[in-house]
Design a protein around this motif. Structure first.
Motif, PDB file in Angstrom:
ATOM      1  N   TYR A 191      55.594 -23.116 -37.750  1.00  0.00           N
ATOM      2  CA  TYR A 191      55.451 -23.743 -36.427  1.00  0.00           C
ATOM      3  C   TYR A 191      54.924 -25.256 -36.544  1.00  0.00           C
ATOM      4  CZ  TYR A 191      54.768 -18.951 -34.788  1.00  0.00           C
ATOM      5  OH  TYR A 191      54.884 -17.635 -34.624  1.00  0.00           O
ATOM      6  N   ALA A 192      55.726 -26.035 -35.612  1.00  0.00           N
ATOM      7  CA  ALA A 192      55.679 -27.603 -35.859  1.00  0.00           C
ATOM      8  C   ALA A 192      54.404 -28.261 -35.557  1.00  0.00           C
ATOM      9  CB  ALA A 192      56.767 -28.339 -34.798  1.00  0.00           C
ATOM     10  N   THR A 193      53.612 -27.426 -34.634  1.00  0.00           N
ATOM     11  CA  THR A 193      52.173 -28.028 -34.160  1.00  0.00           C
ATOM     12  C   THR A 193      51.121 -26.863 -33.829  1.00  0.00           C
ATOM     13  OG1 THR A 193      52.727 -27.827 -31.815  1.00  0.00           O
ATOM     14  CG2 THR A 193      53.268 -29.763 -33.221  1.00  0.00           C
ATOM     15  N   ALA A 194      49.997 -27.082 -34.018  1.00  0.00           N
ATOM     16  CA  ALA A 194      48.945 -26.244 -33.849  1.00  0.00           C
ATOM     17  C   ALA A 194      48.964 -25.541 -32.536  1.00  0.00           C
ATOM     18  CB  ALA A 194      47.725 -26.843 -33.997  1.00  0.00           C
ATOM     19  N   LYS A 195      49.622 -26.343 -31.635  1.00  0.00           N
ATOM     20  CA  LYS A 195      49.919 -25.863 -30.117  1.00  0.00           C
ATOM     21  C   LYS A 195      50.768 -24.860 -30.152  1.00  0.00           C
ATOM     22  CE  LYS A 195      50.738 -27.439 -25.404  1.00  0.00           C
ATOM     23  NZ  LYS A 195      51.036 -28.615 -24.450  1.00  0.00           N
ATOM     24  N   ASP A 196      51.721 -25.217 -30.742  1.00  0.00           N
ATOM     25  CA  ASP A 196      52.987 -23.963 -30.939  1.00  0.00           C
ATOM     26  C   ASP A 196      52.623 -22.727 -31.414  1.00  0.00           C
ATOM     27  OD1 ASP A 196      54.724 -25.875 -29.811  1.00  0.00           O
ATOM     28  OD2 ASP A 196      55.649 -26.583 -31.913  1.00  0.00           O
ATOM     29  N   PHE A 197      51.506 -22.793 -32.618  1.00  0.00           N
ATOM     30  CA  PHE A 197      51.017 -21.747 -33.117  1.00  0.00           C
ATOM     31  C   PHE A 197      50.265 -20.938 -31.866  1.00  0.00           C
ATOM     32  CE2 PHE A 197      47.696 -19.472 -35.152  1.00  0.00           C
ATOM     33  CZ  PHE A 197      48.345 -18.350 -35.957  1.00  0.00           C
ATOM     34  N   ALA A 198      49.326 -21.411 -31.241  1.00  0.00           N
ATOM     35  CA  ALA A 198      48.605 -20.909 -30.423  1.00  0.00           C
ATOM     36  C   ALA A 198      49.348 -20.363 -29.190  1.00  0.00           C
ATOM     37  CB  ALA A 198      47.684 -21.892 -29.795  1.00  0.00           C
ATOM     38  N   ALA A 199      50.414 -21.096 -28.777  1.00  0.00           N
ATOM     39  CA  ALA A 199      51.468 -20.506 -27.774  1.00  0.00           C
ATOM     40  C   ALA A 199      52.145 -19.150 -28.216  1.00  0.00           C
ATOM     41  CB  ALA A 199      52.404 -21.535 -27.512  1.00  0.00           C
TER      42      ALA A 199
ATOM     43  N   ASN B 180      41.856 -20.226 -28.133  1.00  0.00           N
ATOM     44  CA  ASN B 180      43.055 -21.060 -28.183  1.00  0.00           C
ATOM     45  C   ASN B 180      42.665 -22.165 -29.233  1.00  0.00           C
ATOM     46  OD1 ASN B 180      44.198 -23.979 -27.790  1.00  0.00           O
ATOM     47  ND2 ASN B 180      45.745 -22.661 -26.415  1.00  0.00           N
ATOM     48  N   LYS B 181      41.362 -22.645 -29.190  1.00  0.00           N
ATOM     49  CA  LYS B 181      40.947 -23.811 -30.065  1.00  0.00           C
ATOM     50  C   LYS B 181      40.923 -22.994 -31.490  1.00  0.00           C
ATOM     51  CE  LYS B 181      39.108 -27.720 -31.114  1.00  0.00           C
ATOM     52  NZ  LYS B 181      39.866 -29.100 -31.131  1.00  0.00           N
ATOM     53  N   LEU B 182      40.418 -21.819 -31.744  1.00  0.00           N
ATOM     54  CA  LEU B 182      40.158 -21.234 -32.959  1.00  0.00           C
ATOM     55  C   LEU B 182      41.803 -21.358 -33.648  1.00  0.00           C
ATOM     56  CD1 LEU B 182      37.454 -18.359 -32.343  1.00  0.00           C
ATOM     57  CD2 LEU B 182      37.136 -20.451 -33.466  1.00  0.00           C
ATOM     58  N   ALA B 183      42.656 -20.930 -32.968  1.00  0.00           N
ATOM     59  CA  ALA B 183      44.097 -20.623 -33.384  1.00  0.00           C
ATOM     60  C   ALA B 183      44.363 -22.089 -33.841  1.00  0.00           C
ATOM     61  CB  ALA B 183      44.806 -20.108 -32.325  1.00  0.00           C
ATOM     62  N   ARG B 184      44.128 -23.130 -33.230  1.00  0.00           N
ATOM     63  CA  ARG B 184      44.459 -24.354 -33.722  1.00  0.00           C
ATOM     64  C   ARG B 184      43.690 -25.020 -34.717  1.00  0.00           C
ATOM     65  NH1 ARG B 184      45.843 -28.357 -28.362  1.00  0.00           N
ATOM     66  NH2 ARG B 184      46.688 -26.812 -27.339  1.00  0.00           N
ATOM     67  N   ILE B 185      42.629 -24.598 -34.908  1.00  0.00           N
ATOM     68  CA  ILE B 185      41.570 -24.767 -36.120  1.00  0.00           C
ATOM     69  C   ILE B 185      42.011 -24.072 -37.421  1.00  0.00           C
ATOM     70  CG2 ILE B 185      39.294 -24.763 -37.207  1.00  0.00           C
ATOM     71  CD1 ILE B 185      38.192 -25.105 -34.498  1.00  0.00           C
ATOM     72  N   ALA B 186      42.542 -22.785 -36.976  1.00  0.00           N
ATOM     73  CA  ALA B 186      43.078 -21.997 -38.320  1.00  0.00           C
ATOM     74  C   ALA B 186      44.324 -22.574 -38.586  1.00  0.00           C
ATOM     75  CB  ALA B 186      42.987 -20.527 -37.541  1.00  0.00           C
TER      76      ALA B 186
END
Length: 231
Positions: free
Chosen positions: A127-135, A211-217
């Motif tokens: 995934y290009a960004t943490a946001k993409d992974f959370a999505a 969502n924040k935890l997914a981005r941190i991960a």
């Protein structure tokens, strides 16, 4: 890899076991209520003490002998499911000890052994960004646009439902801990405080924290670093 497939299978099996345990527990609890015996406890506690509640209902003449025997048979099956769930948890924990990625993820607040294991086999680097992974986990709100106005709805619920559910449960522990007087000083808990101040509901806050935890991960995994609290 074969190891990742093994871990994925363990989680799939665990998910099935948990669903069976919840289904059987709910069935007995609602049946007791239909007989006039109201159970005043949470579902998790009921599953662990199921036989005791059945015997108590029998002693109060709420259920007949035949019903008691059938319910006790179900209670034994629930106990077996609980033991199997515990064994699977121990297997997953043992796998985590051999995984550097899982150890990194366990350093994040709200990410326990189960969540760390689930996330450790995710291809986060794709995934290009943490946001993409959370999505990809369905932890972003749906959007609808009319007349140039963007409206945000509930979470999309796309992707891995099991991982999303477990992350939200992990987020609940963070949110509940924030209500304590000695809650940690960290930007994660600052996020919770800001959302509370805005008047957001408990479940909405939990999803935002998930969502924040997914981005941190994503950040810890892709940069190969342990989580450090930022005060």
């Amino acid at each position: 890899t074969k190891e990742e497939q093994t871990i994925a299978y363990l989680h799939k099996t665990r998910q099935n076991v948990v669903q069976q345990r919840i289904q059987r527990s709910n069935s007995i609890m609602t049946s007791l209520q239909e007989f006039g015996y109201v159970v005043k406890c949470g579902k998790a506690k009921f599953a662990k003490e199921c036989a005791g509640y059945i015997l108590a209902a029998y002693e109060e003449n709420a259920i007949a002998e035949e019903v008691k025997q059938e319910m006790l048979a179900d209670a034994r099956e629930i106990e077996e499911l609980l033991n199997r769930e515990r064994d699977l948890d121990n297997l997953i924990i043992a796998k985590n000890k051999k995984s550097t990625k899982a150890k990194l993820l366990e350093s994040i607040p709200g990410i326990g052994a189960i969540n760390a294991s689930i996330l450790s086999i995710k291809a986060m680097a794709s995934y290009a960004t943490a946001k993409d992974f959370a999505a990809s986990l369905g932890l972003v709100p749906k959007q609808s646009s009319t007349g140039g106005n963007i409206k945000l709805g509930s979470i999309s619920k796309q992707g891995d439902r099991y991982a999303r559910t477990m992350l939200i449960q992990g987020a609940r522990t963070v949110v509940m801990r924030s209500y304590k007087a000695n809650s940690p000083k960290d930007e994660l808990y600052d996020l919770v405080a800001r959302l509370k101040k805005k008047g957001k509901k408990f479940n909405v806050i939990c999803v935002a924290v998930a969502n924040k935890l997914a981005r941190i991960a994503y950040a810890c995994s892709t940069h190969n670093i342990y989580y450090e609290a930022k005060k």
